[in-house]
Design a protein around this motif. Structure first.
Motif, PDB file in Angstrom:
ATOM      1  N   GLY A   1      38.304  69.071  92.428  1.00  0.00           N
ATOM      2  CA  GLY A   1      39.092  70.028  91.652  1.00  0.00           C
ATOM      3  C   GLY A   1      40.254  70.633  92.418  1.00  0.00           C
ATOM      4  O   GLY A   1      41.163  71.206  91.819  1.00  0.00           O
ATOM      5  N   CYS A   2      40.231  70.516  93.748  1.00  0.00           N
ATOM      6  CA  CYS A   2      41.322  71.044  94.573  1.00  0.00           C
ATOM      7  C   CYS A   2      42.398  69.986  94.820  1.00  0.00           C
ATOM      8  O   CYS A   2      43.577  70.301  94.856  1.00  0.00           O
ATOM      9  CB  CYS A   2      40.776  71.544  95.916  1.00  0.00           C
ATOM     10  SG  CYS A   2      39.536  72.827  95.763  1.00  0.00           S
ATOM     11  N   GLU A   3      41.971  68.739  94.984  1.00  0.00           N
ATOM     12  CA  GLU A   3      42.921  67.666  95.313  1.00  0.00           C
ATOM     13  C   GLU A   3      43.464  66.939  94.093  1.00  0.00           C
ATOM     14  O   GLU A   3      44.541  66.367  94.138  1.00  0.00           O
ATOM     15  CB  GLU A   3      42.260  66.667  96.258  1.00  0.00           C
ATOM     16  CG  GLU A   3      41.943  67.254  97.618  1.00  0.00           C
ATOM     17  CD  GLU A   3      41.403  66.226  98.589  1.00  0.00           C
ATOM     18  OE1 GLU A   3      41.542  65.003  98.328  1.00  0.00           O
ATOM     19  OE2 GLU A   3      40.849  66.645  99.609  1.00  0.00           O
ATOM     20  N   GLY A   4      42.692  66.888  93.015  1.00  0.00           N
ATOM     21  CA  GLY A   4      43.152  66.225  91.799  1.00  0.00           C
ATOM     22  C   GLY A   4      43.033  64.708  91.859  1.00  0.00           C
ATOM     23  O   GLY A   4      42.297  64.156  92.671  1.00  0.00           O
ATOM     24  N   VAL A   5      43.771  64.053  90.989  1.00  0.00           N
ATOM     25  CA  VAL A   5      43.729  62.600  90.856  1.00  0.00           C
ATOM     26  C   VAL A   5      44.457  61.958  92.032  1.00  0.00           C
ATOM     27  O   VAL A   5      45.631  62.227  92.255  1.00  0.00           O
ATOM     28  CB  VAL A   5      44.343  62.151  89.509  1.00  0.00           C
ATOM     29  CG1 VAL A   5      44.441  60.638  89.430  1.00  0.00           C
ATOM     30  CG2 VAL A   5      43.520  62.698  88.351  1.00  0.00           C
TER      31      VAL A   5
ATOM     32  N   PRO B   1      41.081  72.966  87.689  1.00  0.00           N
ATOM     33  CA  PRO B   1      40.548  71.976  86.753  1.00  0.00           C
ATOM     34  C   PRO B   1      41.517  71.600  85.628  1.00  0.00           C
ATOM     35  O   PRO B   1      41.535  70.445  85.192  1.00  0.00           O
ATOM     36  CB  PRO B   1      39.277  72.616  86.212  1.00  0.00           C
ATOM     37  CG  PRO B   1      39.313  74.033  86.626  1.00  0.00           C
ATOM     38  CD  PRO B   1      40.259  74.160  87.757  1.00  0.00           C
ATOM     39  N   GLU B   2      42.328  72.536  85.176  1.00  0.00           N
ATOM     40  CA  GLU B   2      43.278  72.221  84.098  1.00  0.00           C
ATOM     41  C   GLU B   2      44.342  71.240  84.591  1.00  0.00           C
ATOM     42  O   GLU B   2      44.773  70.355  83.849  1.00  0.00           O
ATOM     43  CB  GLU B   2      43.916  73.504  83.553  1.00  0.00           C
ATOM     44  CG  GLU B   2      42.919  74.483  82.946  1.00  0.00           C
ATOM     45  CD  GLU B   2      41.974  73.846  81.933  1.00  0.00           C
ATOM     46  OE1 GLU B   2      42.445  73.079  81.058  1.00  0.00           O
ATOM     47  OE2 GLU B   2      40.757  74.089  82.030  1.00  0.00           O
TER      48      GLU B   2
ATOM     49  N   LEU C   1      44.707  63.456  84.604  1.00  0.00           N
ATOM     50  CA  LEU C   1      43.905  62.391  83.990  1.00  0.00           C
ATOM     51  C   LEU C   1      44.587  61.858  82.731  1.00  0.00           C
ATOM     52  O   LEU C   1      44.566  60.652  82.468  1.00  0.00           O
ATOM     53  CB  LEU C   1      42.504  62.896  83.649  1.00  0.00           C
ATOM     54  CG  LEU C   1      41.528  63.000  84.807  1.00  0.00           C
ATOM     55  CD1 LEU C   1      40.273  63.752  84.381  1.00  0.00           C
ATOM     56  CD2 LEU C   1      41.175  61.628  85.341  1.00  0.00           C
ATOM     57  N   SER C   2      45.200  62.748  81.959  1.00  0.00           N
ATOM     58  CA  SER C   2      45.878  62.309  80.736  1.00  0.00           C
ATOM     59  C   SER C   2      47.026  61.357  81.059  1.00  0.00           C
ATOM     60  O   SER C   2      47.308  60.436  80.291  1.00  0.00           O
ATOM     61  CB  SER C   2      46.366  63.507  79.920  1.00  0.00           C
ATOM     62  OG  SER C   2      47.438  64.156  80.566  1.00  0.00           O
ATOM     63  N   GLN C   3      47.658  61.550  82.209  1.00  0.00           N
ATOM     64  CA  GLN C   3      48.727  60.637  82.635  1.00  0.00           C
ATOM     65  C   GLN C   3      48.177  59.254  82.987  1.00  0.00           C
ATOM     66  O   GLN C   3      48.926  58.286  83.024  1.00  0.00           O
ATOM     67  CB  GLN C   3      49.480  61.223  83.824  1.00  0.00           C
ATOM     68  CG  GLN C   3      50.238  62.485  83.472  1.00  0.00           C
ATOM     69  CD  GLN C   3      50.800  63.207  84.698  1.00  0.00           C
ATOM     70  OE1 GLN C   3      50.521  62.848  85.829  1.00  0.00           O
ATOM     71  NE2 GLN C   3      51.594  64.239  84.448  1.00  0.00           N
ATOM     72  N   GLU C   4      46.858  59.180  83.226  1.00  0.00           N
ATOM     73  CA  GLU C   4      46.207  57.902  83.540  1.00  0.00           C
ATOM     74  C   GLU C   4      45.495  57.321  82.314  1.00  0.00           C
ATOM     75  O   GLU C   4      44.736  56.366  82.429  1.00  0.00           O
ATOM     76  CB  GLU C   4      45.195  58.091  84.685  1.00  0.00           C
ATOM     77  CG  GLU C   4      45.799  58.598  85.969  1.00  0.00           C
ATOM     78  CD  GLU C   4      46.922  57.713  86.485  1.00  0.00           C
ATOM     79  OE1 GLU C   4      46.771  56.478  86.445  1.00  0.00           O
ATOM     80  OE2 GLU C   4      47.953  58.266  86.917  1.00  0.00           O
TER      81      GLU C   4
ATOM     82  N   LYS D   1      38.528  62.007  73.740  1.00  0.00           N
ATOM     83  CA  LYS D   1      37.132  61.657  73.470  1.00  0.00           C
ATOM     84  C   LYS D   1      36.262  61.648  74.720  1.00  0.00           C
ATOM     85  O   LYS D   1      35.069  61.411  74.631  1.00  0.00           O
ATOM     86  CB  LYS D   1      37.070  60.285  72.798  1.00  0.00           C
ATOM     87  CG  LYS D   1      37.706  60.272  71.427  1.00  0.00           C
ATOM     88  CD  LYS D   1      37.550  58.950  70.740  1.00  0.00           C
ATOM     89  CE  LYS D   1      38.203  59.016  69.374  1.00  0.00           C
ATOM     90  NZ  LYS D   1      38.048  57.782  68.628  1.00  0.00           N
ATOM     91  N   VAL D   2      36.843  61.899  75.879  1.00  0.00           N
ATOM     92  CA  VAL D   2      36.096  61.823  77.127  1.00  0.00           C
ATOM     93  C   VAL D   2      35.528  63.206  77.464  1.00  0.00           C
ATOM     94  O   VAL D   2      36.278  64.161  77.666  1.00  0.00           O
ATOM     95  CB  VAL D   2      36.995  61.321  78.287  1.00  0.00           C
ATOM     96  CG1 VAL D   2      36.222  61.311  79.597  1.00  0.00           C
ATOM     97  CG2 VAL D   2      37.552  59.939  77.971  1.00  0.00           C
ATOM     98  N   PRO D   3      34.185  63.308  77.530  1.00  0.00           N
ATOM     99  CA  PRO D   3      33.597  64.599  77.893  1.00  0.00           C
ATOM    100  C   PRO D   3      33.837  64.907  79.366  1.00  0.00           C
ATOM    101  O   PRO D   3      33.909  64.002  80.195  1.00  0.00           O
ATOM    102  CB  PRO D   3      32.107  64.409  77.603  1.00  0.00           C
ATOM    103  CG  PRO D   3      31.878  62.942  77.600  1.00  0.00           C
ATOM    104  CD  PRO D   3      33.180  62.295  77.245  1.00  0.00           C
ATOM    105  N   SER D   4      33.967  66.191  79.670  1.00  0.00           N
ATOM    106  CA  SER D   4      34.142  66.598  81.063  1.00  0.00           C
ATOM    107  C   SER D   4      33.305  67.838  81.325  1.00  0.00           C
ATOM    108  O   SER D   4      32.966  68.580  80.404  1.00  0.00           O
ATOM    109  CB  SER D   4      35.617  66.865  81.380  1.00  0.00           C
ATOM    110  OG  SER D   4      36.071  67.999  80.687  1.00  0.00           O
ATOM    111  N   VAL D   5      32.993  68.032  82.585  1.00  0.00           N
ATOM    112  CA  VAL D   5      32.200  69.183  82.988  1.00  0.00           C
ATOM    113  C   VAL D   5      32.682  69.646  84.357  1.00  0.00           C
ATOM    114  O   VAL D   5      33.076  68.837  85.190  1.00  0.00           O
ATOM    115  CB  VAL D   5      30.689  68.843  82.994  1.00  0.00           C
ATOM    116  CG1 VAL D   5      30.364  67.768  83.984  1.00  0.00           C
ATOM    117  CG2 VAL D   5      29.839  70.065  83.215  1.00  0.00           C
TER     118      VAL D   5
END
Length: 167
Positions: free
Chosen positions: A40-44, A76-77, A83-86, A96-100
């Motif tokens: 969550g700190c480094e991202g994709v 996290p946002e 992720l949406s860019q991927e 449709k992808v669940p996340s936690v």
């Protein structure tokens, strides 16, 4: 392996380091559900993109786990936007992808992740048939100096019994 709500969940952990690309590919091929754990700190990162590619090729359901949410620098946002860019659109952004959100350090969100895994497994009707002959894959093997050739197997269907021959 963990038991949760009376059901067993088996995890195959593949390393995130870029040198382990082939291992992540094999992991995606034998898994029923992919859990994409993102810092969550480094991202994709590059390895995340490569793991997404393996998951898409395998065509298996995906759950995103955003880790290290216990840290103040976690975003996290931002991770969800990256992720949406991927091509991975999480439910909170209309996908449709669940996340936690989880913290491996504090344990926060882990029970939510396990519940989500069981929900996805139920929706995808992921069940092994114990009436079939044992069938699965070798996860790892090695030569034990005291026991001889040793292997860890993951069964998809059936049951292995003592004296069964594995081919």
């Amino acid at each position: 392996e963990v038991e949760f709500q009376g059901k067993k969940i088996t995890f195959i952990d593949t390393p995130g380091h870029e040198a382990f690309s082939a291992m992540r590919s094999r992991g995606a091929k034998v898994a029923d559900i992919a859990i994409l754990v993102i810092d969550g700190c480094e991202g994709v990162k590059t390895q995340t993109k490569e793991a997404i590619s393996h998951i898409k090729k395998a065509g298996i359901p995906l759950i995103v786990a955003i880790n290290k949410i216990d840290k103040p620098e976690a975003k996290p946002e931002k991770v969800k936007r990256e992720l949406s860019q991927e091509g991975i659109l999480v439910e909170e952004l209309g996908g449709k992808v669940p996340s936690v959100k989880v913290s491996a350090k504090t344990g926060k969100g882990i029970s939510d992740l396990l519940e989500l895994i069981l929900l996805v497994a139920e929706m995808e009707e992921l069940k092994g048939d114990i009436q079939k002959k044992g069938e699965g894959v070798v996860i790892e093997s090695y030569l034990d100096s005291k026991r001889g050739p040793t292997a860890t197997l993951l069964l998809r269907d059936g049951v292995l019994k003592i004296c069964d021959i594995i081919g």
